[in-house]
Design a protein around this motif. Structure first.
Motif, PDB file in Angstrom:
ATOM      1  N   MET A  44       0.849  -1.183   0.000  1.00 53.84           N
ATOM      2  CA  MET A  44       0.000   0.000   0.000  1.00 53.84           C
ATOM      3  C   MET A  44       0.887   1.237   0.000  1.00 53.84           C
ATOM      4  SD  MET A  44      -3.258   1.133   2.324  1.00 53.84           S
ATOM      5  CE  MET A  44      -4.326   2.431   1.697  1.00 53.84           C
ATOM      6  N   ILE A  45       0.711   2.067  -1.016  1.00 55.16           N
ATOM      7  CA  ILE A  45       1.486   3.297  -1.151  1.00 55.16           C
ATOM      8  C   ILE A  45       0.606   4.467  -0.721  1.00 55.16           C
ATOM      9  CG2 ILE A  45       2.822   4.747  -2.707  1.00 55.16           C
ATOM     10  CD1 ILE A  45       3.906   1.861  -2.221  1.00 55.16           C
TER      11      ILE A  45
ATOM     12  N   LEU B 149       0.229   2.586  11.252  1.00 57.34           N
ATOM     13  CA  LEU B 149      -0.486   1.352  11.606  1.00 57.34           C
ATOM     14  C   LEU B 149      -1.083   1.406  13.004  1.00 57.34           C
ATOM     15  CD1 LEU B 149       1.800  -1.475  10.157  1.00 57.34           C
ATOM     16  CD2 LEU B 149      -0.307  -0.539   9.222  1.00 57.34           C
ATOM     17  N   HIS B 150      -0.549   2.264  13.864  1.00 63.13           N
ATOM     18  CA  HIS B 150      -1.069   2.335  15.233  1.00 63.13           C
ATOM     19  C   HIS B 150      -2.378   3.120  15.304  1.00 63.13           C
ATOM     20  CE1 HIS B 150       2.547   0.483  16.785  1.00 63.13           C
ATOM     21  NE2 HIS B 150       3.284   1.365  16.143  1.00 63.13           N
TER      22      HIS B 150
ATOM     23  N   ARG C  86       2.638  -7.077   6.058  1.00 68.32           N
ATOM     24  CA  ARG C  86       4.082  -6.960   5.867  1.00 68.32           C
ATOM     25  C   ARG C  86       4.451  -5.472   5.978  1.00 68.32           C
ATOM     26  NH1 ARG C  86       5.777 -11.827   3.540  1.00 68.32           N
ATOM     27  NH2 ARG C  86       4.081 -13.067   2.606  1.00 68.32           N
ATOM     28  N   PRO C  87       4.950  -5.046   7.131  1.00 70.19           N
ATOM     29  CA  PRO C  87       5.228  -3.614   7.335  1.00 70.19           C
ATOM     30  C   PRO C  87       6.108  -3.000   6.256  1.00 70.19           C
ATOM     31  CG  PRO C  87       5.393  -4.808   9.408  1.00 70.19           C
ATOM     32  CD  PRO C  87       5.243  -5.840   8.330  1.00 70.19           C
ATOM     33  N   GLU C  88       7.023  -3.789   5.688  1.00 69.83           N
ATOM     34  CA  GLU C  88       7.915  -3.243   4.659  1.00 69.83           C
ATOM     35  C   GLU C  88       7.167  -2.873   3.379  1.00 69.83           C
ATOM     36  OE1 GLU C  88       7.948  -7.736   3.943  1.00 69.83           O
ATOM     37  OE2 GLU C  88       7.794  -6.344   5.644  1.00 69.83           O
ATOM     38  N   LEU C  89       5.932  -3.380   3.226  1.00 74.14           N
ATOM     39  CA  LEU C  89       5.146  -3.079   2.029  1.00 74.14           C
ATOM     40  C   LEU C  89       4.162  -1.939   2.245  1.00 74.14           C
ATOM     41  CD1 LEU C  89       4.357  -6.662   0.640  1.00 74.14           C
ATOM     42  CD2 LEU C  89       6.213  -5.100   0.021  1.00 74.14           C
TER      43      LEU C  89
ATOM     44  N   GLU D 131      11.973   3.305  -4.461  1.00 76.98           N
ATOM     45  CA  GLU D 131      12.712   2.916  -3.255  1.00 76.98           C
ATOM     46  C   GLU D 131      12.338   1.510  -2.818  1.00 76.98           C
ATOM     47  OE1 GLU D 131      12.067   4.426   1.087  1.00 76.98           O
ATOM     48  OE2 GLU D 131      13.409   5.844   0.066  1.00 76.98           O
ATOM     49  N   LEU D 132      11.046   1.204  -2.865  1.00 74.12           N
ATOM     50  CA  LEU D 132      10.575  -0.122  -2.468  1.00 74.12           C
ATOM     51  C   LEU D 132      11.170  -1.207  -3.363  1.00 74.12           C
ATOM     52  CD1 LEU D 132       8.617  -2.080  -0.992  1.00 74.12           C
ATOM     53  CD2 LEU D 132       6.879  -1.429  -2.669  1.00 74.12           C
TER      54      LEU D 132
END
Length: 347
Positions: free
Chosen positions: A188-189, A194-195, A216-219, A237-238
């Protein structure tokens, strides 16, 4: 001997004569006063068309104690969603005799607060505000009494009327469509924290959970601006650092998705064969992107109509019901070339 034809524009009395009613009845119909029967109203409206009568909006507003204008406050008309929305608001406002003053804030919190306090260029009857920073605290601190309706993907004071789509469902809908097309590793861009996820991000997370897919936090990548350039930068960057690229991308807006498409293809990945992409807002350019963009489409006509209707009721001091405080306009999935179609493409 007959009277010579009258010259000059048609008058209220001309409408009354053709309709066979009093001038007061014609005035009530024009001003929306609910006193005439449906049959009488239809007769008056037909007579207005027949004689070509044009109400004097300035006089009408003066008689009703109104300024005759409202302000629409948006981040920027350079963003296609807001340009399209502004056109819909103008059309809806015209039916109520309102001109629309458009005020751009650039997403600047100070400018948004100034607009909420009524610091606009002319006297107005009410405000419709799409804000990127305003929340319950800012609204609670507001001292201006100008009637206000909020728009947008945010959480507002529960007493402030708010019109938007169901962004939680929109996020879920985007994930469901990608999963139905075979995607399992979804990025998701434009994701929020998330909190305390914003509704679209929250819907994305719920969509993953519905299908047993891990978060997946990295995504999940945030952006600093709602632009194609920013979408391209973040995805570049991703893809540069992720050895296992996503097979599906949810972009927070279509404008961001434009940059997402560019970055994905620059890395030699095919859309939708390697990476499927979906956006939100169904901006007018979405069908002209390459490939054309699948999008979650809000009914902008209904967003504008509901906002103007609510504002009219506030200005008229008509009490609002509990269901009027947060109004959701319809939304739909428009499938185009950027995803693996599970239905016939539309739009």
């Amino acid at each position: 001997m007959t009277d010579s034809p009258r010259t000059g524009p048609p008058r209220l009395v001309d409408v009354a004569e053709v309709a066979g009613v009093s001038m007061k009845t014609v005035s009530n119909v024009i001003n929306g006063v609910d006193k005439a029967s449906a049959a009488t109203r239809a007769r008056v409206l037909s007579a207005i068309d027949e004689v070509g009568y044009q109400p004097n909006l300035s006089a009408r507003n003066l008689a009703r104690g109104r300024a005759g204008g409202i302000a629409l406050v948006v981040p920027s008309l350079e963003l296609p969603y807001f340009a399209s929305l502004a056109g819909q608001v103008i059309e809806a406002a015209e039916t109520r005799g309102w001109m629309v003053l458009i005020h751009q804030t650039g997403g600047d919190p100070a400018k948004e607060r100034a607009a909420l306090e009524g610091n606009v260029a002319r006297r107005i009857d009410g405000l419709i505000v799409s804000s990127q920073t305003t929340g319950p605290d800012e609204l609670a601190a507001r001292t201006d009494t100008t009637p206000l309706v909020m728009l947008g993907n945010r959480t507002f004071d529960p007493g402030t009327p708010h019109v938007d789509i169901d962004n939680l469902e929109a996020g879920r809908m985007a994930v469901r469509h990608l999963v139905a097309g075979g995607c399992r590793r979804l990025a998701m861009i434009g994701a929020s924290d998330l909190h305390a996820p914003a509704p679209r991000t929250h819907g994305y997370l719920e969509g993953l959970a519905e299908h047993g897919l891990p978060v997946r936090p990295e995504l999940l990548r945030g952006i600093t601006r709602n632009t194609g350039d920013e979408g391209e930068r973040v995805v570049e960057e991703l893809l540069r650092h992720d050895t296992d690229p996503p097979d599906g991308i949810v972009a927070i807006t279509d404008w961001v998705a434009q940059g997402v498409l560019r970055a994905v293809q620059r890395h030699g990945l095919r859309v939708p064969d390697d990476v499927a992409v979906i956006g939100f807002d169904d901006i007018p350019y979405a069908r002209t992107f390459y490939p054309s963009l699948t999008s979650i489409a809000p009914d902008r006509h209904q967003v504008a109509a509901q906002a103007v209707s609510l504002l009219d009721r506030l200005v008229s001091r008509t009490p609002l019901g509990a269901d009027d405080v947060q109004v959701h306009a319809p939304l739909r999935l428009v499938v185009r070339e950027s995803t693996r179609p599970t239905a016939s493409p539309s739009g």
